[in-house]
Design an enzyme around this catalytic site. Structure first.
Site, PDB file in Angstrom:
ATOM      1  N   GLU A 127      52.203 -18.645-106.885  1.00 24.84           N
ATOM      2  CA  GLU A 127      51.686 -19.828-107.594  1.00 24.84           C
ATOM      3  C   GLU A 127      52.606 -20.357-108.703  1.00 24.84           C
ATOM      4  O   GLU A 127      52.167 -20.599-109.818  1.00 24.84           O
ATOM      5  CB  GLU A 127      50.295 -19.533-108.160  1.00 24.84           C
ATOM      6  CG  GLU A 127      49.292 -19.112-107.100  1.00 24.84           C
ATOM      7  CD  GLU A 127      47.897 -18.850-107.653  1.00 24.84           C
ATOM      8  OE1 GLU A 127      47.703 -18.956-108.873  1.00 24.84           O
ATOM      9  OE2 GLU A 127      47.000 -18.551-106.842  1.00 24.84           O
ATOM     10  N   GLU A 181      45.444 -15.401 -97.681  1.00 23.87           N
ATOM     11  CA  GLU A 181      44.193 -15.147 -98.416  1.00 23.87           C
ATOM     12  C   GLU A 181      43.065 -15.996 -97.844  1.00 23.87           C
ATOM     13  O   GLU A 181      42.263 -16.573 -98.586  1.00 23.87           O
ATOM     14  CB  GLU A 181      44.379 -15.471 -99.902  1.00 23.87           C
ATOM     15  CG  GLU A 181      45.535 -14.721-100.542  1.00 23.87           C
ATOM     16  CD  GLU A 181      45.746 -15.045-102.023  1.00 23.87           C
ATOM     17  OE1 GLU A 181      44.850 -15.651-102.652  1.00 23.87           O
ATOM     18  OE2 GLU A 181      46.809 -14.688-102.544  1.00 23.87           O
TER      19      GLU A 181
HETATM   20  C1  XIL Z   1      41.707 -12.851-107.070  1.00 24.44           C
HETATM   21  C2  XIL Z   1      40.896 -11.631-106.686  1.00 24.44           C
HETATM   22  O1  XIL Z   1      40.165 -11.907-105.527  1.00 24.44           O
HETATM   23  C3  XIL Z   1      39.990 -11.228-107.790  1.00 24.44           C
HETATM   24  O2  XIL Z   1      39.334 -10.024-107.457  1.00 24.44           O
HETATM   25  C4  XIL Z   1      40.798 -11.094-109.061  1.00 24.44           C
HETATM   26  O3  XIL Z   1      39.948 -10.798-110.098  1.00 24.44           O
HETATM   27  C5  XIL Z   1      41.548 -12.346-109.372  1.00 24.44           C
HETATM   28  O4  XIL Z   1      42.363 -12.670-108.296  1.00 24.44           O
HETATM   29  N1  XIL Z   1      44.991 -16.393-105.565  1.00 24.44           N
HETATM   30  C6  XIL Z   1      45.588 -15.176-105.474  1.00 24.44           C
HETATM   31  C7  XIL Z   1      44.751 -13.969-105.514  1.00 24.44           C
HETATM   32  O5  XIL Z   1      46.794 -15.079-105.248  1.00 24.44           O
HETATM   33  O6  XIL Z   1      45.414 -12.884-106.102  1.00 24.44           O
HETATM   34  C8  XIL Z   1      43.445 -14.221-106.218  1.00 24.44           C
HETATM   35  O7  XIL Z   1      42.652 -13.057-106.091  1.00 24.44           O
HETATM   36  C9  XIL Z   1      42.756 -15.421-105.662  1.00 24.44           C
HETATM   37  C10 XIL Z   1      43.594 -16.637-105.830  1.00 24.44           C
END
Ligand code: XIL
Length: 444
Positions: free
Chosen positions: A249, A356
């Site tokens: 990001e 994701e």
């Molecule tokens: C999120 C997780 O799902 C949570 O458990 C944590 O508290 C915060 O991060 N983008 C990403 C992930 O790259 O690492 C994020 O995951 C969601 C958004």
């Protein structure tokens, strides 16, 4: 002049020859119209076609390739009658193509159109086996590796990503401490079950520990600290963790500018190239990814990201792939938008990771329970995304990772603060329609 006369004579001869050399029209028969099969099973299907009124029989070809050079045994010009024929002895979950010719006496028509089908998966095929040459991943937590979680992980998935326990604030909470326990537990679990591990994420503005946010030293000292961090973590799991999101990001929504993170402030935009190089120094074989969200839906962000990737590649920075997070919704972005974005990864010869995936069923908060209609819309979207990913060239695929196992555990519930059902399993671990859709998308 003589030459022209000869040409005319030649043309006339050819015409006469084509017409059979006498007044009777050549016997001909129309090509049939091949139809979609009525039934498709694991090892057979019923080929169908429209009758040609003048035909006495048909020739049926069934091939494993579109060029019709790899025929199924016994199905090259197989003589058949009627308007359907059961093709048997096939492999499950395999793509076949068929076409026909009509026969009248010894006269054969041209080929029909071709119809393509995929035979069914064997009953209860797990996701990881339905996927053709790439990993099916899910996000895990070290406290959720037993009982039903463990059972489904081993049954369905071939890759895992730590949901948060491999982030910097967890692994390096203070300047002089590392915390390995949770990460080790996840790595050991995956290794003892032959599950691939994707590392996530070395550098992310949202998981930067306070001591790094408020770093006490100079910029040079900051840079050295980041280098040591990456070296330490990647070296520790060298040969065990197959891939890392090196930077997560770094590009802003909308503007496509670089995010003004502490890494950017301290090191300039070169921090990205440097982090990739340090990761490569620590493990020459690990796959290195840049990972980000809204990669399909936000055109400016997408363009800026590919500009950055092109710059990295031009400077020989060791980047192997791009992660599209794919936090999307049942109603968008569209198949075309996602496909176009993914193809930009393919064009560059990089690996694509849908890293994701979760699909919001309730993005507009219009539901208080998952209705049948919305469950089917969600199923269709899961099928679509699995289909888009499966269709990428084999060399560009790595993993299709879902961000969590079951609805009640999804990070989205907290993130948006309202009810949703974005994953493949219900709270009681039963598979949702979305699971079926995902499986179907993988199989096609
Ligand atoms: C999120 C997780 O799902 C949570 O458990 C944590 O508290 C915060 O991060 N983008 C990403 C992930 O790259 O690492 C994020 O995951 C969601 C958004």
């Amino acid at each position: 002049m003589k030459q022209i006369n000869q040409l005319i004579l030649l043309a006339l001869t050819a015409f006469t020859f084509a017409c059979g050399g006498n007044d009777d029209p050549a016997p001909s028969v129309d090509a049939p119209l091949a139809l979609n099969p009525t039934t498709i099973e694991q090892t057979s299907f019923e080929a169908k076609w429209m009758a040609v009124s003048t035909a006495e029989s048909y020739q049926l070809d069934v091939s494993e390739n579109l060029q019709f050079t790899s025929f199924v045994d016994g199905y090259q010009s197989k003589a058949v009658t009627g308007t359907s024929h059961e093709v048997t002895g096939l492999s499950s979950n395999t793509r076949y193509h068929y076409r026909l010719r009509a026969m009248k006496g010894t006269t054969v028509s041209k080929n029909s159109n071709l119809v393509s089908i995929t035979t069914l998966l064997p009953e209860n095929t797990p996701l990881k086996e339905a996927a053709n040459g790439f990993y099916i991943g899910t996000a895990v937590q070290s406290g959720r590796l037993t009982g039903k979680h463990d059972e489904l992980l081993r049954q369905e998935f071939s890759s895992i990503t730590a949901e948060y326990e491999m982030k910097m604030d967890k692994m390096h909470p203070t300047a002089d401490t590392y915390y390995w326990e949770a990460c080790d537990a996840i790595v050991n679990y995956a290794q003892s079950n032959q599950i691939n591990i994707h590392g996530h994420a070395l550098i992310w503005h949202n998981s930067t520990p306070d001591w790094v946010e408020n770093f006490a030293g100079t910029n040079d000292e900051f840079e050295l600290m980041v280098k040591e961090y990456i070296h330490t973590v990647v070296t520790r799991y060298k040969g065990k963790i197959r891939s890392w999101d090196v930077v997560n990001e770094a590009i802003l929504d909308g503007s496509g500018d670089y995010r003004n993170s502490v890494f950017y402030q301290r090191m300039g935009k070169d921090y990205i190239a440097k982090c990739f190089r340090w990761a490569r120094e620590a493990d020459p074989d690990v796959l290195l990814f840049y990972n980000d969200y809204n990669m399909a839906s936000d055109q400016n962000k997408q363009d800026a990201t590919f500009t950055m990737v092109d710059e990295l590649m031009a400077a020989n920075v060791p980047i192997d792939g791009l992660g599209f997070q794919m936090h999307i919704a049942y109603n968008g972005p569209s198949k075309e938008t996602i496909t176009k974005a993914a193809n930009r990864i393919v064009e560059r010869g990089l690996k694509a990771h849908f890293s994701e995936l979760d699909i919001r069923a309730n993005p507009n908060k219009d539901l208080t329970r998952l209705t049948e209609e919305r469950a089917l819309a969600l199923k269709a979207k899961y099928k679509e995304v699995a289909g888009i990913y499966s269709a990428l060239p084999a060399a560009n695929k790595y993993a299709l990772t879902i961000w969590g196992m079951k609805d009640d555990e999804s990070w989205l519930l907290n993130f948006y603060g309202h009810i949703d059902w974005p994953l493949l399993y219900n709270a009681d671990f039963t598979a949702k329609d979305a699971y079926q859709g995902f499986l179907e998308g993988l199989a096609n």
